[in-house]
Design an enzyme around this catalytic site. Structure first.
Site, PDB file in Angstrom:
ATOM      1  CE  LYS A  62      -9.524  44.853 -51.961  1.00  0.00           C
ATOM      2  NZ  LYS A  62     -10.257  43.577 -51.946  1.00  0.00           N
ATOM      3  CD  GLU A 107     -18.248  54.473 -56.945  1.00  0.00           C
ATOM      4  OE1 GLU A 107     -18.522  54.865 -58.086  1.00  0.00           O
ATOM      5  OE2 GLU A 107     -18.275  53.274 -56.604  1.00  0.00           O
ATOM      6  CE  LYS A 143     -14.058  46.784 -50.637  1.00  0.00           C
ATOM      7  NZ  LYS A 143     -15.081  45.885 -50.090  1.00  0.00           N
ATOM      8  NE  ARG A 168     -16.471  38.580 -55.441  1.00  0.00           N
ATOM      9  CZ  ARG A 168     -15.521  39.441 -55.125  1.00  0.00           C
ATOM     10  NH1 ARG A 168     -15.706  40.280 -54.122  1.00  0.00           N
ATOM     11  NH2 ARG A 168     -14.391  39.483 -55.772  1.00  0.00           N
ATOM     12  CG  PHE A 219     -20.864  50.269 -57.642  1.00  0.00           C
ATOM     13  CD1 PHE A 219     -20.167  49.633 -58.655  1.00  0.00           C
ATOM     14  CD2 PHE A 219     -21.157  49.568 -56.492  1.00  0.00           C
ATOM     15  CE1 PHE A 219     -19.772  48.320 -58.535  1.00  0.00           C
ATOM     16  CE2 PHE A 219     -20.767  48.242 -56.353  1.00  0.00           C
ATOM     17  CZ  PHE A 219     -20.072  47.608 -57.380  1.00  0.00           C
ATOM     18  CD  GLU A 277     -21.225  45.436 -51.958  1.00  0.00           C
ATOM     19  OE1 GLU A 277     -20.660  44.840 -51.028  1.00  0.00           O
ATOM     20  OE2 GLU A 277     -20.728  45.560 -53.096  1.00  0.00           O
TER      21      GLU A 277
END
Length: 507
Positions: free
Chosen positions: A376, A209, A211, A231, A298, A260
């Site tokens: 990531k 995906e 980022k 977060r 997501f 996000e």
């Protein structure tokens, strides 16, 4: 419990690098806490205040009164004092807060003063982060650590979990369940230097995906009511009316989404992170046209009565596709081919995004932990910068020069422009070496900081550049960390501030 006991534990934890020893010391302190003190003790030992911010800066901590001869301050007394300080407002509030801080410190011993000052200054770096503290709570209460971690994930805070675990054990922890409207700790990602290495860790087909360089948003929906949390579990619903409106249109009764939010230019490229952060940090002034934010979802951990935290990633993805149309979902592919993933990565970076997240299709939503299920991958930026000053360390770094002030060369003035600070990436060997070297270069010292001749070049890795009024150049490096020193380079060969500004513009 006396603050002296917490200060002693903090010193003991900071003085050891062993995880088990840290956990043992913390657990002993927690067992000694009264039932009503556990949450506050956990906060203090984690380097936090239950009140979050109370308006005390460095200026209020400079003139410390003589210490008390014997310890007498209790945890409830200090907590009440912090609450009183945080409640001060209006004309004369700065002076009043300074007086209250001085009165509190005047009742503390020298050891307690040092602890309280570091706590208030946000400098209590002792290695008691959430993972270690969760293990300590489990040890103190005699319960499995997995139960504590899950309760923290669902409650979003260590303090209430510690209170429940110490009072009622497993039964107390089982009372924590997922509630729509109460944010849970977000799942975090580990890092890999390349797409190929990320796939080597997962050893299976995976989702890849984009980022985004945006702000993490956990979105709760219940009968048309939409709440948006960061977060850090702060409620920012009122600041994002366009996001609320978009999510309200989804055909769901109740849900908890992970995603996000990001500010995009008309061509779809992202604005600098600072633009997004400004929208989520404060309410936009009435006379200012806000930059709209776009939501990309997501993951989903609850959908129309079904909790999906323990479902594998593939099942959660399928549920997300059923509930959310493609324009609101993060772009992604599913592949077992690292070369296809690398092409996807290159395309994401070319569009101005941070990189990609590579996700296992089997992993449950392990909130609050950097597990192996999400990895990531970002391109690494590096700069050769000059050390302008350095701050003395705390805890394990007591007596060592630790936090570096970093500067880029300015060819127009012949000087240097400060871009930020970092103490990340320093090994014990580098700390010892830079302490000796920077003391040789010292020109003056003001207590906290040693100012040095701008001669030492250090290679710094960082994730990006953002606007910052804190520094003279108006920009700062994001997530800067030391890679190595460059004794082969002179300060005249360091990177220029113009090269950094070109990165900040992103164009």
């Amino acid at each position: 419990m006396l603050i002296a006991e917490i200060a002693r534990t903090s010193r003991e934890v900071a003085g050891t690098s062993g995880r088990k020893a840290k956990i043992t010391a913390l657990a002993e302190c927690l067992r000694a806490a009264a039932p009503g003190e556990a949450a506050t003790v956990v906060a203090y030992l984690s380097g936090e205040l239950p009140q979050r911010q109370i308006g005390v800066g460095y200026a209020a901590l400079r003139d410390v009164p003589p210490p008390a001869a014997e310890p007498s301050l209790t945890v409830p007394e200090v907590d009440a004092a912090f609450t009183e300080i945080g409640a001060v407002s209006g004309a004369g509030s700065v002076a009043r807060r300074r007086d209250l801080v001085a009165a509190l410190l005047g009742r503390a011993t020298r050891d307690e003063q040092g602890f309280l000052i570091r706590l208030l200054a946000g400098e209590l770096r002792q290695g008691a982060l959430d993972g270690v503290m969760a293990e300590a709570i489990a040890a103190a209460a005699g319960v499995p650590s997995a139960q504590v971690r899950r309760a923290v994930m669902l409650r979003g805070s260590l303090g209430p979990v510690a209170t429940a675990a110490l009072a009622d054990g497993t039964a107390g922890l089982q009372a924590f369940t997922l509630e729509v409207g109460r944010p849970v700790k977000p799942m975090l990602a580990a890092s890999a230097p390349s797409v190929e290495e990320a796939f080597a860790k997962l050893k299976a087909e995976a989702a890849v995906e984009w980022k985004l360089d945006g702000v993490r948003a956990q979105i709760h929906v219940r009968d048309g009511d939409v709440r948006v949390f960061t977060r850090t579990l702060d409620d920012i619903t009122a600041r994002l009316p366009e996001v609320v409106a978009a999510v309200r249109e989804l055909p769901v009764r109740d849900a908890v989404f992970d995603g996000e939010v990001i500010a995009l230019r008309p061509d779809g490229a992202p604005y600098p992170f600072q633009v997004t952060a400004a929208r989520t940090a404060t309410r936009t002034a009435k006379d200012t046209e806000p930059v709209p934010l776009t939501a990309f979802l997501f993951d989903v951990v609850h959908l129309d009565g079904d909790d999906l935290l323990d479902a594998p990633g593939a099942d959660r993805s399928a549920a997300l596709v059923r509930a959310v149309p493609e324009p609101l979902r993060i772009p992604r592919i599913v592949t077992a081919d690292p070369s296809a993933a690398k092409d996807f990565f290159d395309d994401a970076v070319a569009r101005g995004h941070e990189g990609v997240l590579i996700k296992s299709l089997d992993t449950p939503y392990t909130a609050g932990r950097r597990g192996a299920g999400w990895i990531k991958v970002k391109p690494r930026h590096t700069l050769d910068l000059v050390v302008l000053a350095v701050e003395w360390g705390h805890g394990r770094r007591q007596g060592l020069l630790s936090n570096l002030h970093l500067g880029a060369r300015d060819p127009e003035t012949g000087g240097f422009v400060m871009l930020g600070k970092t103490f990340k990436g320093l090994t014990d060997e580098l700390l010892a070496w830079q302490t000796e070297k920077l003391r040789e270069l010292a020109v003056r010292e003001d207590g906290w900081t040693v100012h040095v001749r701008p001669e030492l070049v250090v290679e710094i890795a960082f994730d990006g550049v953002q606007q910052s009024p804190r520094y003279p150049g108006g920009i700062a490096l994001r997530f800067a960390r030391v890679l190595r020193y460059r004794p082969d380079k002179t300060a005249a060969e360091a990177d220029t501030v113009q090269s950094v500004l070109s990165l900040a513009s992103g164009r």
